[in-house]
Design an enzyme around this catalytic site. Structure first.
Site, PDB file in Angstrom:
ATOM      1  N   LYS A 161      24.188 118.059  -5.439  1.00 46.92           N
ATOM      2  CA  LYS A 161      24.036 117.336  -4.869  1.00 46.92           C
ATOM      3  C   LYS A 161      24.805 117.352  -3.160  1.00 46.92           C
ATOM      4  O   LYS A 161      24.572 117.595  -2.081  1.00 46.92           O
ATOM      5  CB  LYS A 161      23.574 115.441  -4.947  1.00 46.92           C
ATOM      6  CG  LYS A 161      23.121 114.530  -4.106  1.00 46.92           C
ATOM      7  CD  LYS A 161      22.101 114.575  -3.473  1.00 46.92           C
ATOM      8  CE  LYS A 161      21.711 113.952  -2.540  1.00 46.92           C
ATOM      9  NZ  LYS A 161      20.577 112.915  -2.459  1.00 46.92           N
ATOM     10  N   CYS A 215      23.638 110.385   5.366  1.00 49.31           N
ATOM     11  CA  CYS A 215      23.963 111.033   3.970  1.00 49.31           C
ATOM     12  C   CYS A 215      24.711 112.703   4.280  1.00 49.31           C
ATOM     13  O   CYS A 215      25.748 112.146   3.819  1.00 49.31           O
ATOM     14  CB  CYS A 215      22.222 111.577   2.797  1.00 49.31           C
ATOM     15  SG  CYS A 215      21.830 110.692   2.328  1.00 49.31           S
TER      16      CYS A 215
END
Length: 292
Positions: A161, A215
């Site tokens: 991720k 993010c």
């Protein structure tokens, strides 16, 4: 869809934890910005609090899956925190495949504005602390995921991720740095990128005023936190993108100053600045920023 799920009894909200067979932890992981330290570190307080709050409900065979974007090793910390809270149960970080509780990591991979579709259709990376942990999590996600469930270790899943978002950050940083260079060399950035992208193996992104969303501007720091000496390029990309908003504002100040020079009687109220793209992606909530 939410109304249908609630009215049929499949979904309900509560402020108190309830017993379950599987628990998904999806809480914020912001970074801690220390004034004397340039690099930023992850704040795992929300994950720790969530883990410890569900500890009293755990029973043999339960599954816990962390979905929050986290530094490598966070899933192992959950196992350690829970072991301290529930010494009557065994956990995978210490007892491996024989543990009473299964713990895994499965990051979300969805595009804001298209969440419902991608939640079902996208491939999912699932990393358990043991093989049985991975398999238990896979069984849960296969209930609704049509994409492929790819099993690996928890650490690899965590890094996957972070790598995905850091890859985006690096490519954005290249485009943003190009725009700064082109401005100094009196070159049209958009024309340059358009011409360079005619090469069959070149695909430069469009530069902007930094990096939008919550993010990409945060997650690369988690890699830097784990390996500060080795992540030189990732840190540099963060620095480039973090500096871009100020550069854009400086460019705007120059333009406004030139307008006032050409129009001596103008005040700030006589000048209109149009801000296009206030949201960082289409079809998502409006994000307000004070620019001037």
């Amino acid at each position: 869809m939410v109304q249908k799920a609630v009215s049929s009894g499949y979904l309900h909200a509560t402020t108190k934890h309830q017993s379950a067979d599987a628990f998904l932890i999806a809480v914020p992981t912001p970074f801690i910005e220390e004034s004397k330290v340039k690099d930023k570190k992850a704040d795992l307080g929300y994950i720790e609090a969530a883990s410890k709050s569900l500890a009293p409900l755990l029973k043999i065979g339960d599954l816990i899956v962390l979905e929050s974007t986290s530094p490598v090793g966070t899933t192992e910390k959950i196992s350690e925190w829970l072991a301290e809270a529930r010494p009557d149960l065994t956990f995978p970080h210490a007892d491996g495949e024989l543990s009473d509780i299964r713990i895994a990591y499965c990051p979300e991979r969805v595009l804001p504005g298209n969440v419902l579709h991608e939640l079902v259709e996208n491939d999912r990376v699932i990393g358990g602390l043991t093989k049985k942990c991975s398999e238990a999590a896979e069984s849960l996600y296969k209930i609704f995921v049509r994409g492929e469930c790819l099993l690996t270790t928890a650490r690899t899943a965590e890094m996957s991720k972070l790598t995905e978002n850091s890859f985006r950050d690096l490519n954005i940083a290249f485009a943003n740095e190009l725009s700064v260079i082109c401005s100094k060399l009196n070159i049209n950035t958009w024309e340059l990128i358009s011409l360079a992208n005619r090469h069959p193996r070149v695909n430069i992104l469009q530069p902007g005023a930094g990096v939008g969303g919550h993010c990409i501007a945060v997650d690369p720091w988690f890699i830097v936190q784990s390996c500060p000496a080795e992540s030189r390029l990732i840190r540099t990309a963060r620095d480039v993108n973090d500096c871009k908003p100020e550069w854009v504002l400086n460019q705007l100040e120059v333009i406004l100053k030139n307008i006032r020079v050409k129009n001596p009687g103008y005040t700030s109220r006589d000048i209109t600045v149009a801000c296009l793209g206030i949201t960082f992606k289409p079809n998502i909530d409006y994000l307000e920023r004070v620019l001037l």
